[in-house]
Motif scaffolding. Structure first.
Motif, PDB file in Angstrom:
ATOM      1  N   SER A   1       6.589  15.141  -1.900  1.00 17.32           N
ATOM      2  CA  SER A   1       5.594  14.952  -0.845  1.00 17.32           C
ATOM      3  C   SER A   1       4.334  15.789  -1.091  1.00 17.32           C
ATOM      4  O   SER A   1       3.299  15.526  -0.489  1.00 17.32           O
ATOM      5  CB  SER A   1       6.198  15.303   0.516  1.00 17.32           C
ATOM      6  OG  SER A   1       6.611  16.650   0.536  1.00 17.32           O
TER       7      SER A   1
ATOM      8  N   ASP B   1      -1.659  11.690  -4.740  1.00 20.77           N
ATOM      9  CA  ASP B   1      -1.541  10.243  -4.858  1.00 20.77           C
ATOM     10  C   ASP B   1      -2.394   9.702  -6.007  1.00 20.77           C
ATOM     11  O   ASP B   1      -2.202   8.576  -6.450  1.00 20.77           O
ATOM     12  CB  ASP B   1      -1.974   9.562  -3.556  1.00 20.77           C
ATOM     13  CG  ASP B   1      -1.006   9.841  -2.420  1.00 20.77           C
ATOM     14  OD1 ASP B   1       0.201  10.002  -2.694  1.00 20.77           O
ATOM     15  OD2 ASP B   1      -1.465   9.907  -1.269  1.00 20.77           O
TER      16      ASP B   1
ATOM     17  N   MET C   1       0.848  -1.185   0.000  1.00 27.02           N
ATOM     18  CA  MET C   1       0.000   0.000   0.000  1.00 27.02           C
ATOM     19  C   MET C   1       0.890   1.243   0.000  1.00 27.02           C
ATOM     20  O   MET C   1       1.897   1.300   0.675  1.00 27.02           O
ATOM     21  CB  MET C   1      -0.912  -0.020   1.224  1.00 27.02           C
ATOM     22  CG  MET C   1      -1.749   1.206   1.359  1.00 27.02           C
ATOM     23  SD  MET C   1      -2.883   1.037   2.740  1.00 27.02           S
ATOM     24  CE  MET C   1      -4.090   2.182   2.219  1.00 27.02           C
ATOM     25  N   ALA C   2       0.487   2.219  -0.777  1.00 23.86           N
ATOM     26  CA  ALA C   2       1.264   3.451  -0.871  1.00 23.86           C
ATOM     27  C   ALA C   2       1.117   4.270   0.404  1.00 23.86           C
ATOM     28  O   ALA C   2       0.055   4.352   0.988  1.00 23.86           O
ATOM     29  CB  ALA C   2       0.788   4.270  -2.060  1.00 23.86           C
ATOM     30  N   THR C   3       2.208   4.846   0.804  1.00 26.91           N
ATOM     31  CA  THR C   3       2.217   5.740   1.956  1.00 26.91           C
ATOM     32  C   THR C   3       2.502   7.147   1.443  1.00 26.91           C
ATOM     33  O   THR C   3       2.901   7.316   0.287  1.00 26.91           O
ATOM     34  CB  THR C   3       3.296   5.314   2.970  1.00 26.91           C
ATOM     35  OG1 THR C   3       4.578   5.425   2.340  1.00 26.91           O
ATOM     36  CG2 THR C   3       3.068   3.884   3.439  1.00 26.91           C
ATOM     37  N   PRO C   4       2.310   8.149   2.277  1.00 27.94           N
ATOM     38  CA  PRO C   4       2.555   9.529   1.810  1.00 27.94           C
ATOM     39  C   PRO C   4       3.952   9.766   1.245  1.00 27.94           C
ATOM     40  O   PRO C   4       4.139  10.608   0.385  1.00 27.94           O
ATOM     41  CB  PRO C   4       2.317  10.368   3.064  1.00 27.94           C
ATOM     42  CG  PRO C   4       1.365   9.562   3.867  1.00 27.94           C
ATOM     43  CD  PRO C   4       1.749   8.119   3.604  1.00 27.94           C
ATOM     44  N   ASP C   5       4.935   8.990   1.682  1.00 29.37           N
ATOM     45  CA  ASP C   5       6.295   9.233   1.189  1.00 29.37           C
ATOM     46  C   ASP C   5       6.708   8.238   0.091  1.00 29.37           C
ATOM     47  O   ASP C   5       7.867   8.199  -0.289  1.00 29.37           O
ATOM     48  CB  ASP C   5       7.289   9.217   2.330  1.00 29.37           C
ATOM     49  CG  ASP C   5       7.443   7.854   2.985  1.00 29.37           C
ATOM     50  OD1 ASP C   5       8.453   7.668   3.668  1.00 29.37           O
ATOM     51  OD2 ASP C   5       6.561   6.983   2.817  1.00 29.37           O
ATOM     52  N   THR C   6       5.767   7.455  -0.442  1.00 29.84           N
ATOM     53  CA  THR C   6       6.095   6.474  -1.481  1.00 29.84           C
ATOM     54  C   THR C   6       6.731   7.135  -2.693  1.00 29.84           C
ATOM     55  O   THR C   6       7.756   6.670  -3.195  1.00 29.84           O
ATOM     56  CB  THR C   6       4.837   5.692  -1.909  1.00 29.84           C
ATOM     57  OG1 THR C   6       4.316   5.010  -0.779  1.00 29.84           O
ATOM     58  CG2 THR C   6       5.151   4.708  -3.004  1.00 29.84           C
ATOM     59  N   HIS C   7       6.127   8.205  -3.178  1.00 28.44           N
ATOM     60  CA  HIS C   7       6.660   8.893  -4.364  1.00 28.44           C
ATOM     61  C   HIS C   7       8.040   9.471  -4.069  1.00 28.44           C
ATOM     62  O   HIS C   7       8.964   9.323  -4.871  1.00 28.44           O
ATOM     63  CB  HIS C   7       5.702   9.992  -4.823  1.00 28.44           C
ATOM     64  CG  HIS C   7       6.198  10.707  -6.037  1.00 28.44           C
ATOM     65  ND1 HIS C   7       6.925  11.861  -5.958  1.00 28.44           N
ATOM     66  CD2 HIS C   7       6.098  10.411  -7.351  1.00 28.44           C
ATOM     67  CE1 HIS C   7       7.239  12.255  -7.167  1.00 28.44           C
ATOM     68  NE2 HIS C   7       6.748  11.392  -8.033  1.00 28.44           N
TER      69      HIS C   7
ATOM     70  N   ARG D   1      10.262   8.529  -1.904  1.00 27.39           N
ATOM     71  CA  ARG D   1      11.252   7.454  -1.783  1.00 27.39           C
ATOM     72  C   ARG D   1      11.604   6.883  -3.152  1.00 27.39           C
ATOM     73  O   ARG D   1      12.757   6.571  -3.433  1.00 27.39           O
ATOM     74  CB  ARG D   1      10.743   6.374  -0.841  1.00 27.39           C
ATOM     75  CG  ARG D   1      10.605   6.872   0.615  1.00 27.39           C
ATOM     76  CD  ARG D   1       9.963   5.829   1.503  1.00 27.39           C
ATOM     77  NE  ARG D   1      10.767   4.642   1.630  1.00 27.39           N
ATOM     78  CZ  ARG D   1      11.802   4.505   2.472  1.00 27.39           C
ATOM     79  NH1 ARG D   1      12.137   5.509   3.255  1.00 27.39           N
ATOM     80  NH2 ARG D   1      12.477   3.382   2.526  1.00 27.39           N
TER      81      ARG D   1
END
Length: 92
Positions: free
Chosen positions: A62, A66, A1-7, A9
Motif C-alpha cells: 500500500s 502507482d 482503473m487502479a485503486t490504492p489497494d490494486t497492488h 490485492r
C-alpha cells in the motif's frame, strides 16, 4: 482503473507464484573494477532519482507508488556472520 489497494490485492493473489527475475552473472573482474564503479556512480548521481529503502513487511504494497518506474527489490537475510576482522575500513 487502479485503486490504492490494486497492488496489494495483486500481491496477495499471486504471492505463491515464482516472480520474474533478471539473470545477471558478473565475473570477478567487473566486480573489482573500482574506476568503472565510480563512473557508474557519477552517472547515477547526475541523471537518476534518489533511491528509497523500505522494509519488506505485509503493508509495504500500500506504500508503493502507482507510477511506472524502476523498482528493485533486494532480499537481505537477517543472518550476520561473525568475522575475525569486522572492520571494512581496511578495504576502502
Amino acid at each position: 482503473m487502479a485503486t490504492p489497494d490494486t497492488h496489494e490485492r495483486s500481491v496477495i493473489r499471486h504471492r505463491t507464484e515464482a516472480g520474474p527475475s533478471l539473470d545477471i552473472r558478473l565475473g570477478i573482474a567487473p566486480m573489482l573494477d573500482v574506476p568503472a564503479h565510480r563512473v557508474l556512480q557519477d552517472d547515477l548521481e547526475e541523471h537518476a532519482s534518489l533511491w528509497e529503502q523500505a522494509l519488506a513487511v505485509e503493508s509495504l504494497g500500500s506504500a508503493l507508488p502507482d507510477e511506472a518506474g524502476l523498482y528493485m527489490f533486494v532480499w537481505r537475510p537477517s543472518i550476520r556472520l561473525a568475522m575475525a576482522n569486522d572492520s571494512w575500513s581496511s578495504f576502502h
